[in-house]
Design a protein around this motif. Structure first.
Motif, mmCIF file in Angstrom:
data_model
loop_
_atom_site.group_PDB
_atom_site.id
_atom_site.type_symbol
_atom_site.label_atom_id
_atom_site.label_comp_id
_atom_site.label_asym_id
_atom_site.label_seq_id
_atom_site.Cartn_x
_atom_site.Cartn_y
_atom_site.Cartn_z
ATOM 1 N N UNK A 16 -4.100 52.799 21.548
ATOM 2 C CA UNK A 16 -3.704 52.466 20.189
ATOM 3 C C UNK A 16 -3.873 53.585 19.173
ATOM 4 N N UNK A 17 -4.686 54.588 19.489
ATOM 5 C CA UNK A 17 -4.975 55.642 18.517
ATOM 6 C C UNK A 17 -3.721 56.459 18.182
ATOM 7 N N UNK A 18 -2.870 56.707 19.156
ATOM 8 C CA UNK A 18 -1.645 57.453 18.857
ATOM 9 C C UNK A 18 -0.721 56.666 17.932
ATOM 10 N N UNK A 19 -0.712 55.358 18.054
ATOM 11 C CA UNK A 19 0.105 54.527 17.163
ATOM 12 C C UNK A 19 -0.477 54.572 15.748
ATOM 13 N N UNK A 66 -6.468 46.283 23.874
ATOM 14 C CA UNK A 66 -6.291 47.046 25.108
ATOM 15 C C UNK A 66 -7.380 48.088 25.316
ATOM 16 N N UNK A 67 -8.107 48.382 24.265
ATOM 17 C CA UNK A 67 -9.179 49.372 24.347
ATOM 18 C C UNK A 67 -10.422 48.824 25.007
ATOM 19 N N UNK A 68 -10.413 47.578 25.344
ATOM 20 C CA UNK A 68 -11.535 46.974 26.058
ATOM 21 C C UNK A 68 -12.182 45.857 25.279
ATOM 22 N N UNK A 69 -12.171 44.689 25.864
ATOM 23 C CA UNK A 69 -12.909 43.558 25.320
ATOM 24 C C UNK A 69 -13.740 42.980 26.448
#
Length: 186
Positions: A78-81, A165-168
């Motif tokens: 998500x960081x690129x978005x 999506x980065x982890x939960x």
């Protein structure tokens, strides 16, 4: 304010399905002081009574710092978005002297009025790249009425991607901590 609220909702949304955003919270972020400094300086630039030229310069500088932070952490989901949205906003703000241009129609729909002083978003006489500015509106009868840009939409979408999506982890399970090198510590 609308963007911040939508990002905050992203962070609490996993709790609705008994999960928590451990990936974002426990990630070993690189140069986190960059993003904290950007947020603090941007807040000062927007609320303190300082000369408009200085406020505009600080506003642009906060985007430089935020984009640098995002670049150093670009491998996280998500960081690129988020970075694309911040870059769009930052470039348009820089090209317009520190202010994100807003369309008259969006400002009217949001019911906004200018109270003087520096504005991070405003109707400008000769805006550059207005279509990338605040051309959308959350209308005034709604709470948090405001204008927003395609860059803001990308920032919010990127935060939602990062959270989900980065982890939960399931609430009650043992979380893992990312060591920043793609592997996780147990």
């Amino acid at each position: 304010m609308l963007v911040l609220v939508l990002c905050a909702i992203a962070f609490v949304s996993p709790f609705l399905v008994w999960r928590w955003p451990s990936g974002v919270l426990l990630h070993n972020w690189r140069l986190p002081l960059l993003i904290w400094a950007a947020l603090i300086v941007q807040t000062v630039a927007l609320v303190a009574k300082i000369p408009s030229g200085l406020a505009a310069t600080l506003h642009v500088a906060t985007y430089v710092a935020a984009i640098a932070f995002l670049w150093f952490n670009r491998t996280f989901a998500g960081v690129l978005v988020v970075g694309a949205g911040a870059a769009l906003n930052g470039v348009v703000i820089a090209l317009n002297g520190g202010t994100l241009p807003a369309s008259v129609a969006a400002v009217e729909r949001a019911g906004l009025t200018r109270d003087g002083g520096f504005a991070n978003s405003a109707v400008l006489d000769d805006p550059i790249l207005l279509p990338l500015g605040d051309v959308f509106a959350w209308p005034s009868p709604m709470p948090l009425a405001n204008t927003f840009s395609i860059g803001d939409v990308l920032i919010v979408v990127g935060v939602w991607i990062a959270v989900w999506l980065g982890g939960t982890a399931r609430i009650g399970s043992a979380p893992t901590r990312d060591n920043g090198e793609g592997a996780e510590d147990s």
